[in-house]
Design a protein around this motif. Sequence first.
Motif, short mmCIF file in Angstrom:
data_model
loop_
_atom_site.label_atom_id
_atom_site.label_comp_id
_atom_site.label_asym_id
_atom_site.label_seq_id
_atom_site.Cartn_x
_atom_site.Cartn_y
_atom_site.Cartn_z
N LEU A 258 0.80 -1.22 0.00
CA LEU A 258 0.00 0.00 0.00
C LEU A 258 0.83 1.27 0.00
CD1 LEU A 258 -2.69 -1.15 2.56
CD2 LEU A 258 -3.03 -0.84 0.11
N THR A 259 2.15 1.16 0.18
CA THR A 259 2.98 2.38 0.29
C THR A 259 3.00 3.17 -1.00
OG1 THR A 259 4.93 1.02 -0.20
CG2 THR A 259 4.49 1.53 2.11
N GLY A 260 2.72 2.51 -2.12
CA GLY A 260 2.74 3.22 -3.39
C GLY A 260 1.44 3.91 -3.73
N TYR A 261 0.44 3.76 -2.85
CA TYR A 261 -0.87 4.33 -3.19
C TYR A 261 -1.00 5.77 -2.72
CZ TYR A 261 -5.78 5.42 -3.44
OH TYR A 261 -6.96 6.03 -3.74
N LYS A 262 -1.47 6.62 -3.61
CA LYS A 262 -1.89 7.98 -3.28
C LYS A 262 -3.05 8.34 -4.19
CE LYS A 262 2.25 10.11 -1.31
NZ LYS A 262 3.18 11.26 -1.39
N LEU A 276 0.99 4.84 5.48
CA LEU A 276 2.34 4.96 6.00
C LEU A 276 2.75 3.61 6.58
CD1 LEU A 276 1.92 8.35 7.93
CD2 LEU A 276 2.69 8.00 5.56
N PRO A 277 3.96 3.13 6.26
CA PRO A 277 4.38 1.83 6.79
C PRO A 277 4.68 1.88 8.28
CG PRO A 277 6.18 2.86 5.56
CD PRO A 277 4.98 3.74 5.37
N GLN A 315 2.57 -4.02 8.20
CA GLN A 315 1.53 -3.19 8.80
C GLN A 315 1.60 -1.76 8.29
OE1 GLN A 315 1.10 -5.26 13.19
NE2 GLN A 315 2.56 -3.61 13.00
N TYR A 316 0.46 -1.15 8.15
CA TYR A 316 0.37 0.23 7.69
C TYR A 316 -0.57 1.00 8.61
CZ TYR A 316 1.98 -2.05 3.39
OH TYR A 316 2.67 -2.80 2.48
N CYS A 317 -0.39 2.31 8.65
CA CYS A 317 -1.42 3.14 9.25
C CYS A 317 -1.92 4.10 8.17
CB CYS A 317 -0.90 3.90 10.47
SG CYS A 317 0.36 5.13 10.14
N LEU A 318 -3.18 4.42 8.27
CA LEU A 318 -3.81 5.29 7.28
C LEU A 318 -3.66 6.74 7.72
CD1 LEU A 318 -5.59 5.69 4.76
CD2 LEU A 318 -7.59 5.39 6.24
N ARG A 398 -7.62 -4.00 -4.94
CA ARG A 398 -6.51 -4.91 -4.63
C ARG A 398 -5.16 -4.22 -4.69
NH1 ARG A 398 -8.93 -9.35 -2.28
NH2 ARG A 398 -10.79 -9.91 -3.45
N GLN A 399 -5.14 -2.97 -4.29
CA GLN A 399 -3.87 -2.26 -4.22
C GLN A 399 -2.91 -3.01 -3.28
OE1 GLN A 399 -3.06 0.54 -5.92
NE2 GLN A 399 -0.98 0.58 -5.08
N GLN A 400 -3.45 -3.65 -2.29
CA GLN A 400 -2.66 -4.40 -1.31
C GLN A 400 -2.30 -5.79 -1.81
OE1 GLN A 400 -5.86 -3.93 -1.28
NE2 GLN A 400 -6.92 -5.76 -0.63
N GLY A 401 -2.73 -6.13 -3.01
CA GLY A 401 -2.57 -7.49 -3.50
C GLY A 401 -3.75 -8.33 -3.06
N LYS A 402 -3.69 -9.60 -3.32
CA LYS A 402 -4.80 -10.50 -2.98
C LYS A 402 -4.47 -11.26 -1.71
CE LYS A 402 -6.49 -10.80 -7.72
NZ LYS A 402 -6.83 -11.67 -8.86
N ARG A 403 -4.45 -10.49 -0.63
CA ARG A 403 -4.10 -11.04 0.68
C ARG A 403 -5.13 -10.60 1.72
NH1 ARG A 403 1.63 -8.49 1.65
NH2 ARG A 403 0.68 -6.76 0.51
#
Length: 578
Positions: A258-262, A276-277, A315-318, A398-403
């Motif tokens: 998700l770090t590449g998403y904006k 944010l990671p 883990q990420y925080c929004l 699925r920006q995070q992939g299929k997980r």
Amino acid sequence: MIPAENVHTTDQFRAAHSPVKMNCSGEEKEPLELVGRLLSEPGRFAYGGLCGVTLSLLFSEEEHRQFRMKFIEGLVHWLQLSESVLPVMEAFANGMGGEGTDTFADLLLKELALKDSPILITQDLVSFSLKDGYYDARARVLIRHITWLLRISFEELEIFEESLVESLKEHKETETESEEFEISRKRKDRKKKLKRYFLIGLATVGGGTVIGLTGGLAAPFVAAGAAAIIGTAGAAAIGSTAGIAIIASLFGAAGAGLTGYKMKKRVGAIEEFEFLPLTDGSQLHITIAVTGWLCTGKYGSFEAPWRSLLQSKEQYCLAWESKYLMELGNALESLLNGLVNMVAQEALKYTVLSGIVTALSWPASLLTVANVIDNPWGVCLSRSAEVGKHLAQVLLSRQQGKRPVTLVGFSLGARVIYFCLQELVKEKDSVGIIEDVVLLGAPVEGGAKHWKPLTKVVAGRIINGYCRGDWLLNFVYRSSSVQLNVAGLQPIAMDDRKMANVDLSSIVNGHLDYMKQMDTILKAVGVKTKECRLEDTWNIGSVFDMGKKCAKEGEATIDNTEISSAGKNESQAANAQP
């Protein structure tokens, strides 16, 4: 779309993903034969039957019927069972033989091949679940429960998943300078051809892996790392075109999570939205934490409350609407640090404690300063709903992939998650994304009719952490609802095994404690932290034990005085149950 000639058959993928013996430190022993070949025919039948019966117990609803049928049919072929047993397995998956879990588990544990390594079943189920490049949250919940039934520690499942991911990505650490130079040269040579892919990947440079972004260039290094875990044959398959496609599917097209998403453009009223990671690792399941407000000083960042969180290695925080959340947090601090706090405590005596909670109950002295908080609260209340809906769309893309994804949030962050789930319920193909959710002090409706639909899109648990004496949440919500039926103030009286309520009243003295006491709160609701070992946590996975306690409001409260004592006593059972 993967070309037909490059797609693995079930047999090829099965051969490539033979389980391995691993010790508790995650070190690999010798690769093993396929579980389907190691087990006797009765053992394979028991394996399939155990999964079928468990599917019916966990996902009996009609909306999960297609998943149950597809999973059990695929497993029958994976185990090389006769087609003649398929109707029986489908019957198990549709509810027949619900009392047979212990019998099937005991039969499996008596298999000679599993005598010293029952973890092989868990490893095999993970491999089976990943074969299409999609780790469905329901599959992981199933695996957690099977792991528990076979008396395997949940930690062993985590170790296997982590080791598999690390092996696939360790090429980043083992590349020599010459190899890096060669990759760089090849990248330049192919720049024209790959231009549009690189444009997409620019945002993830530094955070992304070579997997997915450079395709075949990464294959030799992936294969080198994978050999340590799944053997040479398996590594060769993963290094192939189809193997790369599966990995890219799991981790997202650019491999950076998700770090590449904006946001490409402003969405509605939302001004800020990015991830944010919180950790540097990669994992087959991820956690997203959502902060409820910010305030000047120690808690001025989105990451601050989550420093001890360790529910997964990735883990990420929004980060969302920081300007408004900072204004709200400072208003909350000002309100509590002033003399108003004394008035509020007095008000508490004849409002919350008496059970009479109406706007007329609040003293005039407190209402005169309401404007300090009402405006920022109202703005954030509205923005959090919009952010939640957008979060749902990001997850659906699925920006995070299929997980599988676990969501944890407090206060307005919990409200973001609530509206995310509401949005997912409205969308197609939204099941299988969310594994567990934890909402703490949530300023949302507390009626069961609002929460029941959410269980359709959550594979595991829905945890509602509340505090009956949270007068501040009570106060700011005074004009938002006539009946003040607020989730953060009371248990959700819903008869569903997925729903669990945790009374945090002995930990949370006021709404701001959700920020300040987060480490203690996470442990209380069973979320893994850095300071506690996995086997010591009261994990969020125990659907069957805790679900029975949630049928009525009187039974729904898992009293916090039980958490410290019951937590360790039930930890082994709770760790892996979904």
